[in-house]
Motif scaffolding. Structure first.
Motif, short mmCIF file in Angstrom:
data_model
loop_
_atom_site.label_atom_id
_atom_site.label_comp_id
_atom_site.label_asym_id
_atom_site.label_seq_id
_atom_site.Cartn_x
_atom_site.Cartn_y
_atom_site.Cartn_z
N ASN A 85 0.81 -1.22 0.00
CA ASN A 85 0.00 0.00 0.00
C ASN A 85 0.84 1.27 0.00
O ASN A 85 0.31 2.36 0.02
CB ASN A 85 -0.94 0.02 1.21
CG ASN A 85 -2.09 -0.93 1.03
OD1 ASN A 85 -2.64 -1.04 -0.06
ND2 ASN A 85 -2.46 -1.63 2.08
N GLN A 86 2.16 1.12 0.00
CA GLN A 86 3.04 2.28 -0.04
C GLN A 86 3.42 2.56 -1.50
O GLN A 86 3.41 1.65 -2.34
CB GLN A 86 4.30 2.00 0.78
CG GLN A 86 4.02 1.83 2.25
CD GLN A 86 5.27 1.43 3.03
OE1 GLN A 86 6.29 1.09 2.45
NE2 GLN A 86 5.16 1.46 4.35
N PRO A 87 3.77 3.80 -1.82
CA PRO A 87 4.18 4.11 -3.20
C PRO A 87 5.37 3.23 -3.61
O PRO A 87 6.27 2.97 -2.82
CB PRO A 87 4.59 5.58 -3.13
CG PRO A 87 3.82 6.12 -1.97
CD PRO A 87 3.72 5.00 -0.98
N MET A 88 5.33 2.78 -4.85
CA MET A 88 6.39 1.92 -5.37
C MET A 88 7.71 2.69 -5.46
O MET A 88 7.71 3.88 -5.77
CB MET A 88 6.01 1.38 -6.75
CG MET A 88 4.85 0.43 -6.74
SD MET A 88 4.46 -0.20 -8.38
CE MET A 88 5.78 -1.36 -8.60
N GLN A 89 8.81 1.99 -5.19
CA GLN A 89 10.13 2.58 -5.30
C GLN A 89 10.93 1.76 -6.30
O GLN A 89 11.63 0.82 -5.95
CB GLN A 89 10.81 2.61 -3.94
CG GLN A 89 10.07 3.49 -2.96
CD GLN A 89 10.74 3.53 -1.60
OE1 GLN A 89 11.66 2.79 -1.33
NE2 GLN A 89 10.25 4.40 -0.76
N ILE A 90 10.77 2.11 -7.56
CA ILE A 90 11.45 1.39 -8.63
C ILE A 90 12.82 2.02 -8.85
O ILE A 90 12.95 3.23 -9.00
CB ILE A 90 10.60 1.45 -9.93
CG1 ILE A 90 9.22 0.85 -9.69
CG2 ILE A 90 11.32 0.76 -11.07
CD1 ILE A 90 9.23 -0.59 -9.20
N ASP A 91 13.83 1.19 -8.85
CA ASP A 91 15.20 1.64 -9.03
C ASP A 91 15.42 2.01 -10.50
O ASP A 91 15.29 1.17 -11.38
CB ASP A 91 16.17 0.52 -8.62
CG ASP A 91 17.59 1.00 -8.49
OD1 ASP A 91 17.96 1.97 -9.20
OD2 ASP A 91 18.34 0.41 -7.70
#
Length: 193
Positions: A59-65
């Protein structure tokens, strides 16, 4: 003083004969108990981690590298929103292809993605993480670092595993779609109060 009888000697010989078997049975009984306890601990740890990922991390914003991604998610997009967007898109593709006769199955895209998800999105990234973290100087770890998505070394294991799942899922479902190709994901429209 005890009297030695033939029946007593037979009983003693029998006990001596069966002693190694009884020792082995006791050993395997304890081994079974230890293994069952270990399986229970692993199951509970996996269930706890899965629950944490499902209710908190997804449910947290995605952190895409950006090192591994061709495109980045829309600002604030969560893993659940990505999942929803992809499965709705695949349902539309499945419906169109089934109605047009291109596909004999009404849910080919969704089914294929669900079958591939556990291995490609969970088990492989866990294996990569274990290799890189447990054998960092091995040739296998250097190969994994060159060819796979690997989290930064300063992340704890729980966050590193989520990093793996999130980034590998983005890679498979957005950047490198092999089948059932969809446009980049969009955040669902939020209802205003």
């Amino acid at each position: 003083m005890a009297i030695v009888t033939g029946a007593g000697l037979k009983k003693a010989a029998s006990n001596l004969f069966w002693l190694p078997f009884r020792v082995v049975l006791v050993f395997f009984e304890w081994l079974t108990k230890i293994l069952m306890a270990l399986v229970l601990v692993v199951f509970l740890a996996t269930a706890t981690l899965g629950t944490y990922y499902y209710f908190v991390k997804s449910n947290q914003p995605m952190q895409i590298d950006p090192r591994y991604a061709k495109t980045l998610p829309p600002k604030g997009m969560t893993f659940r929103e990505l999942w929803q967007d992809r499965f709705e898109g695949w349902a539309k593709i499945d419906e169109q292809e089934y109605k047009s006769g291109k596909s004999k199955s009404p849910d080919a895209c969704r089914f294929t993605q669900l079958v591939m998800f556990p291995r490609a999105h969970v088990f492989d990234p866990v294996t990569w993480l274990l290799v890189v973290r447990l054998q960092p100087d091995s040739s296998l770890a250097s190969t994994v670092r060159k060819r796979a998505i690997v989290p930064p070394d300063d992340m704890n294991v729980v966050d590193a595993l989520w990093f793996q799942i999130e980034n590998v899922t983005w890679w498979f479902w957005v950047d490198n779609q092999a089948i059932c190709k969809l446009p980049p994901p969009k955040r669902p429209v939020q209802a205003s109060p």
